[in-house]
Design an enzyme around this catalytic site. Structure first.
Site, PDB file in Angstrom:
ATOM      1  N   SER A  40       2.291  -7.016 -46.294  1.00 44.66           N
ATOM      2  CA  SER A  40       3.305  -6.145 -45.707  1.00 44.66           C
ATOM      3  C   SER A  40       4.631  -6.895 -45.520  1.00 44.66           C
ATOM      4  O   SER A  40       5.168  -7.445 -46.468  1.00 44.66           O
ATOM      5  CB  SER A  40       2.775  -5.579 -44.390  1.00 44.66           C
ATOM      6  N   ASP A 191      -0.922  -0.140 -47.511  1.00 44.09           N
ATOM      7  CA  ASP A 191      -0.698  -1.407 -46.817  1.00 44.09           C
ATOM      8  C   ASP A 191      -1.899  -2.350 -46.913  1.00 44.09           C
ATOM      9  O   ASP A 191      -3.030  -1.985 -46.589  1.00 44.09           O
ATOM     10  CB  ASP A 191      -0.418  -1.104 -45.343  1.00 44.09           C
TER      11      ASP A 191
END
Length: 305
Positions: A40, A191
């Site tokens: 991320s 993610d």
């Protein structure tokens, strides 16, 4: 010039703290990052570091950036003003914000250092897992698999050398619902933090290390549970911690820089200048404390024996 590997945890806008820590490491001579990895926002920092940005250059980039300009909807007013667009996005695309502006921003910064694809980040190693200076974590929720990019893009019929670095990072930062997921040969990818938010184990080997792997971890404040949403939030973060702990051996305290976030929400993209500075200084303070007690010999006793 000191060598090291670096692994950077994801945490949205709290990634500013990662850069704060890096500035202190740079002041202490750690400027030769051999391999880096992240999830991320940690993937953003890792990719820029792999491309050749110094910590001071990263500081200028992240402190001057208007994070709100990278998203479609960041404030309550945005949400109240566009309820139908948001609902349509959730029903049709399974998310609210497009990641395109953020990925385009990153693509331009990487281009400025001559980096387009992972072929630009090749090492001399003949071992596949060490072939690139950068590794990125993403999650394939269609097949319930963790993706370690670029190597595992082969599963989807793509060449790791030709994979865009910005595209790989873009897949890693797609926080569910907040961002719309991307498709990879039919699979939904989101993610990487869902499966490994702190992949500090990535560079571990069964041999005495010539240089350390440092992990940069963004600490979560203990939050009270006062309803179903906060319950789900804490359940999510507990799951993240448990999954990463399964991959780790030894005491990670000897190689991890813990960076407090002072209660700042990772999805608060409308940070004030004061909040940015607070996160940045938290990173610097954490790095100073860590390096004051850093013991490479102690590290070698714990890892890669």
């Amino acid at each position: 010039m000191k060598k090291a590997d670096g692994v950077f945890e994801g945490g949205g806008v709290k990634g500013i703290g990662l850069v704060g820590s890096l500035t202190v490491f740079e002041e202490e001579g750690y400027t030769d990052w051999q391999r880096v990895a992240g999830t991320s926002s940690g993937a953003i920092v890792a990719s820029l570091l792999a491309a050749g940005y110094s910590a001071l250059e990263l500081q200028d980039l992240i402190m001057d950036l208007d994070y709100g300009q990278l998203l479609d909807y960041t404030t309550r007013w945005d949400i109240l003003s566009h309820p139908f667009s948001i609902i349509l996005g959730l029903l049709r695309d399974y998310g609210v914000n497009e990641s395109t502006p953020l990925v385009s921003w990153l693509e331009e910064r990487l281009h400025n250092k001559g980096v387009e694809t992972f072929a630009d980040l090749r090492t001399r190693s003949q071992e596949d897992e060490y072939r690139y200076r950068l590794r990125i974590i993403a999650s394939d929720i269609s097949n319930r698999n963790m993706l370690v990019l670029p190597q595992e893009v082969r599963r989807y019929g793509e060449d790791p050398d030709r994979l865009s670095v910005a595209r790989a990072v873009g897949m890693s930062l797609l926080f569910p619902v907040f961002f719309k997921p991307k498709r990879l040969n039919g699979s939904f990818v989101v993610d990487g933090g869902i499966l490994s938010n702190f992949p500090v184990w990535l560079f571990d080997r069964q041999e005495v290390p010539r240089f350390p792997t440092f992990g940069f971890k963004l600490l979560e404040n203990n939050q009270p549970i006062h309803g179903p949403l906060s319950f789900l939030r804490e359940l999510f973060y507990t799951t993240l911690e448990a999954h990463d702990n399964e991959h780790q051996e030894g005491s990670n305290a000897v190689r991890t820089v813990p960076i407090p976030s002072d209660g700042i929400n990772p999805l608060s993209f409308n940070l004030s200048a004061g909040e940015k500075r607070k996160l940045f200084e938290s990173g610097r303070d954490s790095a100073r404390r860590f390096l004051k007690g850093w013991d490479f010999e102690g590290y070698k006793k714990e890892f890669r024996k």
